[in-house]
Design a protein around this motif. Sequence first.
Motif, PDB file in Angstrom:
ATOM      1  N   PRO A  82      -4.590   0.228  -0.831  1.00 58.27           N
ATOM      2  CA  PRO A  82      -5.850  -0.505  -0.686  1.00 58.27           C
ATOM      3  C   PRO A  82      -5.671  -2.020  -0.811  1.00 58.27           C
ATOM      4  CG  PRO A  82      -5.712   0.470  -2.881  1.00 58.27           C
ATOM      5  CD  PRO A  82      -4.448   0.855  -2.158  1.00 58.27           C
ATOM      6  N   VAL A  83      -4.482  -2.463  -1.226  1.00 58.71           N
ATOM      7  CA  VAL A  83      -4.251  -3.914  -1.390  1.00 58.71           C
ATOM      8  C   VAL A  83      -3.024  -4.314  -0.573  1.00 58.71           C
ATOM      9  CG1 VAL A  83      -5.268  -4.050  -3.710  1.00 58.71           C
ATOM     10  CG2 VAL A  83      -2.823  -3.548  -3.460  1.00 58.71           C
ATOM     11  N   PRO A  84      -2.914  -5.590  -0.213  1.00 55.72           N
ATOM     12  CA  PRO A  84      -1.742  -6.020   0.548  1.00 55.72           C
ATOM     13  C   PRO A  84      -0.445  -5.820  -0.238  1.00 55.72           C
ATOM     14  CG  PRO A  84      -3.474  -7.694   0.614  1.00 55.72           C
ATOM     15  CD  PRO A  84      -3.900  -6.675  -0.395  1.00 55.72           C
ATOM     16  N   LEU A  85       0.620  -5.515   0.507  1.00 58.05           N
ATOM     17  CA  LEU A  85       1.927  -5.254  -0.116  1.00 58.05           C
ATOM     18  C   LEU A  85       2.933  -6.338   0.259  1.00 58.05           C
ATOM     19  CD1 LEU A  85       2.412  -1.402   0.393  1.00 58.05           C
ATOM     20  CD2 LEU A  85       1.327  -2.607  -1.519  1.00 58.05           C
ATOM     21  N   ILE A  86       3.846  -6.556  -0.659  1.00 58.53           N
ATOM     22  CA  ILE A  86       4.920  -7.532  -0.470  1.00 58.53           C
ATOM     23  C   ILE A  86       6.243  -6.773  -0.597  1.00 58.53           C
ATOM     24  CG2 ILE A  86       6.010  -9.611  -1.437  1.00 58.53           C
ATOM     25  CD1 ILE A  86       3.103 -10.082  -2.743  1.00 58.53           C
ATOM     26  N   ALA A  87       7.131  -6.983   0.369  1.00 56.52           N
ATOM     27  CA  ALA A  87       8.433  -6.306   0.295  1.00 56.52           C
ATOM     28  C   ALA A  87       9.454  -7.234  -0.339  1.00 56.52           C
ATOM     29  CB  ALA A  87       8.900  -5.905   1.696  1.00 56.52           C
ATOM     30  N   ASP A  88      10.151  -6.729  -1.333  1.00 55.50           N
ATOM     31  CA  ASP A  88      11.168  -7.506  -2.046  1.00 55.50           C
ATOM     32  C   ASP A  88      12.535  -7.169  -1.464  1.00 55.50           C
ATOM     33  OD1 ASP A  88      11.371  -8.994  -4.926  1.00 55.50           O
ATOM     34  OD2 ASP A  88      13.168  -7.810  -4.484  1.00 55.50           O
ATOM     35  N   ILE A  89      13.135  -8.168  -0.815  1.00 55.82           N
ATOM     36  CA  ILE A  89      14.378  -7.886  -0.078  1.00 55.82           C
ATOM     37  C   ILE A  89      15.454  -8.902  -0.437  1.00 55.82           C
ATOM     38  CG2 ILE A  89      15.371  -7.924   2.259  1.00 55.82           C
ATOM     39  CD1 ILE A  89      12.555  -6.686   3.072  1.00 55.82           C
TER      40      ILE A  89
END
Length: 372
Positions: A82-89
């Motif tokens: 339901p909320v924006p996601l951030i990918a940790d790379i």
Amino acid sequence: MSRSASLTAQRRLTRSVNVGNIVVGGDAPISVQSMTNTDTRDIAATTRQILELAEAGADLVRVSCPDEEAAINVKQLVENSPVPLIADIHFDHKLALIALDGGIHCLRINPGNIGSKERVAEVVQAASARRVPIRIGVNAGSLDKDLLAKYGEPCADAMVESGLKHIRILEDLNYQEIKISLKASSVAMTVEAYRKLANLVDYPLHLGITEAGGMLPGSVKSAIGLGLLLSEGIGDTLRVSLSANPVEEVRVGFEILKTLGLRTRGVNIISCPTCSRQEFAVIDVVAKLEKRLAHISESVNLSVIGCIVNGPGEAKECHVGLVGGGGENLLYLNGKPFEKVADNNLVSRIVDEVEIAARNIRDREQQEIENS
Ligand code: SF4
């Protein structure tokens, strides 16, 4: 019934970026983030934790993508969230491309750590095409060797230089959808680094004290470090890092913002430290209330005070108040005495009244939206 005034200086003027539907920077509310600690290859477990974090109020959630399977899962996680996601790379630009293909809303990646210029350009081009911001995350524990050689040890200046180096790589590619963090486990170093960078760039800053420790020391370090910066108007989004359930990170993040008068969320419980004058078991009642009221997101002020020394004064300023009184405790509503409540009924009566107060706030806000 507002109890808090802002303790902060005027907010630093920054650009803003859009992370999905959340604006970071500019005059947008300071957003609260956390990070899942499930195995991202386990979609069900990670989705469950994202939902828990969103329920606790997280505006943004970061998931780590250590390998291809995790990066491929981003698509499903984005759909479930339901909320924006951030990918940790880290290191592998291909993972960033996969996450972008999956609809990720933001990348946390250091462009100087993903190889050749061509690879960086490929990621930036793909992010740019989707208007996906990149968060540069400098960490004092993983500074480049050349910076460590130059400065001798991790320090604020080395962190700032590292941040500027990564920024330059993106700017040279004409890319400015940037957020930056400069995290150290030392509060003093972190604060110094952010202060310095804030004078040099106008990109939004993601605040955090890294590896801050468990619930108690981590919360105190974060409150002091982030509190100092926020009080100076520095900071656009934050994560409290704790060796604890990530839901606690969200709660502590909001407590910091609430204390500074920067955001409101949930029930603000004012309770006394207790002493021999207490007329009911304040600590026990407050612990039960914290659990039973955790689902409420409206800003309700509640006072729970052990005796008449400070009880009536606090209750008068709150939506709901309770003053201890020898088996005949007095419940206040909207600042006025309302009814006597027996010890064994305290928690359920307070929960009922706080829920009603929350509903009233919700209805009033809805009405205001309809009228505007
Ligand atoms: Fe003690 Fe009353 Fe003060 Fe609570 S409000 S700490 S019970 S004197």
